[in-house]
Design an enzyme around this catalytic site. Structure first.
Site, PDB file in Angstrom:
ATOM      1  N   ASP A 266       3.729   3.161   6.634  1.00 21.12           N
ATOM      2  CA  ASP A 266       3.061   2.813   7.892  1.00 21.12           C
ATOM      3  C   ASP A 266       4.005   2.192   8.908  1.00 21.12           C
ATOM      4  O   ASP A 266       5.088   1.703   8.581  1.00 21.12           O
ATOM      5  CB  ASP A 266       1.953   1.788   7.634  1.00 21.12           C
ATOM      6  CG  ASP A 266       2.526   0.405   7.354  1.00 21.12           C
ATOM      7  OD1 ASP A 266       3.343   0.275   6.425  1.00 21.12           O
ATOM      8  OD2 ASP A 266       2.179  -0.550   8.081  1.00 21.12           O
TER       9      ASP A 266
ATOM     10  N   ASP B  88      14.644  -0.640   1.197  1.00 17.61           N
ATOM     11  CA  ASP B  88      15.394  -0.894   2.431  1.00 17.61           C
ATOM     12  C   ASP B  88      16.461  -1.950   2.131  1.00 17.61           C
ATOM     13  O   ASP B  88      17.561  -1.621   1.693  1.00 17.61           O
ATOM     14  CB  ASP B  88      14.403  -1.322   3.508  1.00 17.61           C
ATOM     15  CG  ASP B  88      15.026  -1.497   4.881  1.00 17.61           C
ATOM     16  OD1 ASP B  88      16.144  -1.019   5.109  1.00 17.61           O
ATOM     17  OD2 ASP B  88      14.395  -2.133   5.746  1.00 17.61           O
TER      18      ASP B  88
ATOM     19  N   LYS C  94      16.816   3.982   1.400  1.00 16.97           N
ATOM     20  CA  LYS C  94      17.360   3.875   2.757  1.00 16.97           C
ATOM     21  C   LYS C  94      18.528   2.903   2.719  1.00 16.97           C
ATOM     22  O   LYS C  94      18.359   1.723   2.485  1.00 16.97           O
ATOM     23  CB  LYS C  94      16.249   3.406   3.706  1.00 16.97           C
ATOM     24  CG  LYS C  94      16.569   3.602   5.157  1.00 16.97           C
ATOM     25  CD  LYS C  94      15.347   3.451   6.040  1.00 16.97           C
ATOM     26  CE  LYS C  94      14.942   2.006   6.216  1.00 16.97           C
ATOM     27  NZ  LYS C  94      13.838   1.876   7.189  1.00 16.97           N
TER      28      LYS C  94
ATOM     29  N   PHE D 154      13.319   4.344  10.912  1.00 17.90           N
ATOM     30  CA  PHE D 154      12.038   3.801  10.477  1.00 17.90           C
ATOM     31  C   PHE D 154      11.078   4.958  10.250  1.00 17.90           C
ATOM     32  O   PHE D 154      10.816   5.750  11.139  1.00 17.90           O
ATOM     33  CB  PHE D 154      11.460   2.790  11.478  1.00 17.90           C
ATOM     34  CG  PHE D 154      10.416   1.957  10.814  1.00 17.90           C
ATOM     35  CD1 PHE D 154      10.765   0.830  10.075  1.00 17.90           C
ATOM     36  CD2 PHE D 154       9.079   2.323  10.865  1.00 17.90           C
ATOM     37  CE1 PHE D 154       9.812   0.085   9.399  1.00 17.90           C
ATOM     38  CE2 PHE D 154       8.107   1.585  10.194  1.00 17.90           C
ATOM     39  CZ  PHE D 154       8.478   0.462   9.458  1.00 17.90           C
ATOM     40  N   LEU D 155      10.574   5.053   9.037  1.00 18.60           N
ATOM     41  CA  LEU D 155       9.824   6.233   8.614  1.00 18.60           C
ATOM     42  C   LEU D 155       8.342   5.928   8.419  1.00 18.60           C
ATOM     43  O   LEU D 155       7.978   4.830   7.994  1.00 18.60           O
ATOM     44  CB  LEU D 155      10.399   6.759   7.295  1.00 18.60           C
ATOM     45  CG  LEU D 155      11.909   6.958   7.286  1.00 18.60           C
ATOM     46  CD1 LEU D 155      12.360   7.451   5.926  1.00 18.60           C
ATOM     47  CD2 LEU D 155      12.342   7.913   8.372  1.00 18.60           C
TER      48      LEU D 155
ATOM     49  N   ARG E 271      -0.224   6.258   7.826  1.00 26.94           N
ATOM     50  CA  ARG E 271      -0.099   6.406   6.366  1.00 26.94           C
ATOM     51  C   ARG E 271      -0.646   7.748   5.878  1.00 26.94           C
ATOM     52  O   ARG E 271      -0.231   8.258   4.843  1.00 26.94           O
ATOM     53  CB  ARG E 271      -0.882   5.297   5.641  1.00 26.94           C
ATOM     54  CG  ARG E 271      -0.291   3.915   5.764  1.00 26.94           C
ATOM     55  CD  ARG E 271      -0.964   2.990   4.744  1.00 26.94           C
ATOM     56  NE  ARG E 271      -0.793   1.586   5.059  1.00 26.94           N
ATOM     57  CZ  ARG E 271       0.260   0.847   4.695  1.00 26.94           C
ATOM     58  NH1 ARG E 271       1.234   1.390   4.008  1.00 26.94           N
ATOM     59  NH2 ARG E 271       0.324  -0.432   5.011  1.00 26.94           N
TER      60      ARG E 271
ATOM     61  N   GLU F  84       7.999   2.808  -6.050  1.00 29.89           N
ATOM     62  CA  GLU F  84       8.160   2.204  -4.721  1.00 29.89           C
ATOM     63  C   GLU F  84       8.178   3.304  -3.653  1.00 29.89           C
ATOM     64  O   GLU F  84       8.723   4.386  -3.885  1.00 29.89           O
ATOM     65  CB  GLU F  84       9.492   1.453  -4.658  1.00 29.89           C
ATOM     66  CG  GLU F  84       9.379  -0.051  -4.731  1.00 29.89           C
ATOM     67  CD  GLU F  84       8.911  -0.681  -3.434  1.00 29.89           C
ATOM     68  OE1 GLU F  84       8.129  -0.061  -2.664  1.00 29.89           O
ATOM     69  OE2 GLU F  84       9.321  -1.817  -3.183  1.00 29.89           O
ATOM     70  N   ASP F  85       7.638   3.015  -2.502  1.00 28.39           N
ATOM     71  CA  ASP F  85       7.694   3.974  -1.409  1.00 28.39           C
ATOM     72  C   ASP F  85       9.111   4.078  -0.847  1.00 28.39           C
ATOM     73  O   ASP F  85       9.696   5.145  -0.786  1.00 28.39           O
ATOM     74  CB  ASP F  85       6.678   3.620  -0.306  1.00 28.39           C
ATOM     75  CG  ASP F  85       6.752   2.163   0.144  1.00 28.39           C
ATOM     76  OD1 ASP F  85       7.505   1.363  -0.459  1.00 28.39           O
ATOM     77  OD2 ASP F  85       6.038   1.799   1.095  1.00 28.39           O
TER      78      ASP F  85
ATOM     79  N   LYS G 149       0.808  -1.188   0.000  1.00 27.67           N
ATOM     80  CA  LYS G 149       0.000   0.000   0.000  1.00 27.67           C
ATOM     81  C   LYS G 149       0.861   1.266   0.000  1.00 27.67           C
ATOM     82  O   LYS G 149       0.379   2.356  -0.294  1.00 27.67           O
ATOM     83  CB  LYS G 149      -0.867   0.034   1.274  1.00 27.67           C
ATOM     84  CG  LYS G 149      -1.817  -1.108   1.443  1.00 27.67           C
ATOM     85  CD  LYS G 149      -2.533  -0.968   2.801  1.00 27.67           C
ATOM     86  CE  LYS G 149      -3.124  -2.269   3.245  1.00 27.67           C
ATOM     87  NZ  LYS G 149      -3.726  -2.136   4.595  1.00 27.67           N
ATOM     88  N   GLY G 150       2.114   1.114   0.380  1.00 30.86           N
ATOM     89  CA  GLY G 150       2.965   2.252   0.723  1.00 30.86           C
ATOM     90  C   GLY G 150       3.088   3.344  -0.321  1.00 30.86           C
ATOM     91  O   GLY G 150       3.274   4.507   0.022  1.00 30.86           O
TER      92      GLY G 150
HETATM   93  P1  IMP Z   1      12.900  -4.201   1.436  1.00 28.94           P
HETATM   94  O1  IMP Z   1      12.462  -5.442   0.706  1.00 28.94           O
HETATM   95  O2  IMP Z   1      13.684  -4.525   2.671  1.00 28.94           O
HETATM   96  O3  IMP Z   1      13.635  -3.220   0.545  1.00 28.94           O
HETATM   97  O4  IMP Z   1      11.607  -3.523   2.006  1.00 28.94           O
HETATM   98  C1  IMP Z   1      10.803  -2.699   1.302  1.00 28.94           C
HETATM   99  C2  IMP Z   1       9.462  -2.545   1.990  1.00 28.94           C
HETATM  100  O5  IMP Z   1       9.563  -2.612   3.417  1.00 28.94           O
HETATM  101  C3  IMP Z   1       8.895  -1.186   1.689  1.00 28.94           C
HETATM  102  O6  IMP Z   1       8.156  -1.193   0.479  1.00 28.94           O
HETATM  103  C4  IMP Z   1       8.070  -0.910   2.908  1.00 28.94           C
HETATM  104  O7  IMP Z   1       6.765  -1.462   2.784  1.00 28.94           O
HETATM  105  C5  IMP Z   1       8.781  -1.614   4.038  1.00 28.94           C
HETATM  106  N1  IMP Z   1       9.659  -0.662   4.755  1.00 28.94           N
HETATM  107  C6  IMP Z   1      11.014  -0.651   4.775  1.00 28.94           C
HETATM  108  N2  IMP Z   1      11.486   0.364   5.530  1.00 28.94           N
HETATM  109  C7  IMP Z   1      10.401   1.034   5.968  1.00 28.94           C
HETATM  110  C8  IMP Z   1      10.230   2.220   6.792  1.00 28.94           C
HETATM  111  O8  IMP Z   1      11.175   2.887   7.252  1.00 28.94           O
HETATM  112  N3  IMP Z   1       8.947   2.589   7.024  1.00 28.94           N
HETATM  113  C9  IMP Z   1       7.857   1.923   6.533  1.00 28.94           C
HETATM  114  N4  IMP Z   1       7.981   0.830   5.754  1.00 28.94           N
HETATM  115  C10 IMP Z   1       9.239   0.381   5.475  1.00 28.94           C
HETATM  116 MG    MG Z   2       4.700  -1.619   4.824  1.00 29.25          MG
END
Ligand code: IMP
Ligand code: MG
Length: 189
Positions: free
Chosen positions: A171, A115, A143, A164-165, A177, A111-112, A54-55
């Site tokens: 969210d 990470d 990030k 953590f944002l 959100r 993408e939001d 949803k982000g």
């Molecule tokens: P990744 O697979 O570790 O890159 O994670 C990506 C997903 O994790 C994002 O699309 C978010 O939904 C969630 N996520 C990672 N860091 C944060 C944060 O700081 N705040 C909120 N959601 C996050």
């Molecule tokens: Mg999420």
């Protein structure tokens, strides 16, 4: 600590404090710049924007409205990743696939936040199976600290080291959100 300033959101009912790191105005300005970069790469060409639910829903909504008029399609994917509550393990599955045809089209995945990069890596491979003409990635936040796979990011709103944002679509346990700015979650302790 200054709970009552405009840079903090906190009240007794909240289990954590939120510290503003990106204002609504700053995000708005940056989105105009991202839209200009996309326009430069794809002048007047038809584009398909794919948001990750949803982000990315608010980011995508603002980004497409910052573009000049052109043929444009919008769709969403939703993924689920298994792992600890605030990090993904790399086992990613699609819970809602794209529904528009991507074949031969210029696709921009929105993408939001990136990470570890594992979700994005999975989505890039998945969308490539739909045979787009080109596939670019636009992430609001890059990030860096926990990156496990280096995924190419074509358009990046903001780069941050860690934290953590929440807000602007992001969210924490489905909360926050709706906030127009982006905040860092500060745990009590
Ligand atoms: P990744 O697979 O570790 O890159 O994670 C990506 C997903 O994790 C994002 O699309 C978010 O939904 C969630 N996520 C990672 N860091 C944060 C944060 O700081 N705040 C909120 N959601 C996050
Ligand atoms: Mg999420």
């Amino acid at each position: 600590m200054p709970w009552n300033t405009e840079n903090w959101i906190y009240n007794k009912a909240m289990p954590e404090k939120l510290r503003k790191i990106l204002s609504e105005e700053l995000i708005k300005r940056r989105i105009q710049e991202l839209a200009q970069a996309i326009e430069k790469d794809f002048p007047e060409e038809p584009l398909v924007f794919i948001g990750t639910l949803k982000g990315a829903f608010i980011f995508l909504a603002d980004l497409v409205r910052a573009l000049s008029n052109r043929p444009l399609e919008i769709d969403f994917v939703r993924v689920k990743s298994y792992g600890l509550s605030d990090t993904s393990s790399g086992e990613v599955t699609i819970t809602k696939d794209v529904e528009v045809s991507l074949e031969g089209k210029n696709v921009i995945l929105v993408e939001d936040i990136v990470d570890t990069g594992l979700t994005l890596e999975f989505l890039r491979r998945h969308l490539a199976l739909h045979k787009p003409k080109s596939l670019k990635v636009c992430a609001l936040i890059d990030k860096r600290e926990r990156r496990k796979v280096e995924v190419p990011l074509d358009y990046v709103g903001f780069s941050l080291e860690k934290g953590f944002l929440v807000g602007y679509g992001l969210d924490y346990a489905e909360r926050y959100r709706h906030l127009p700015g982006i905040y860092e979650v500060i745990k009590d302790g």
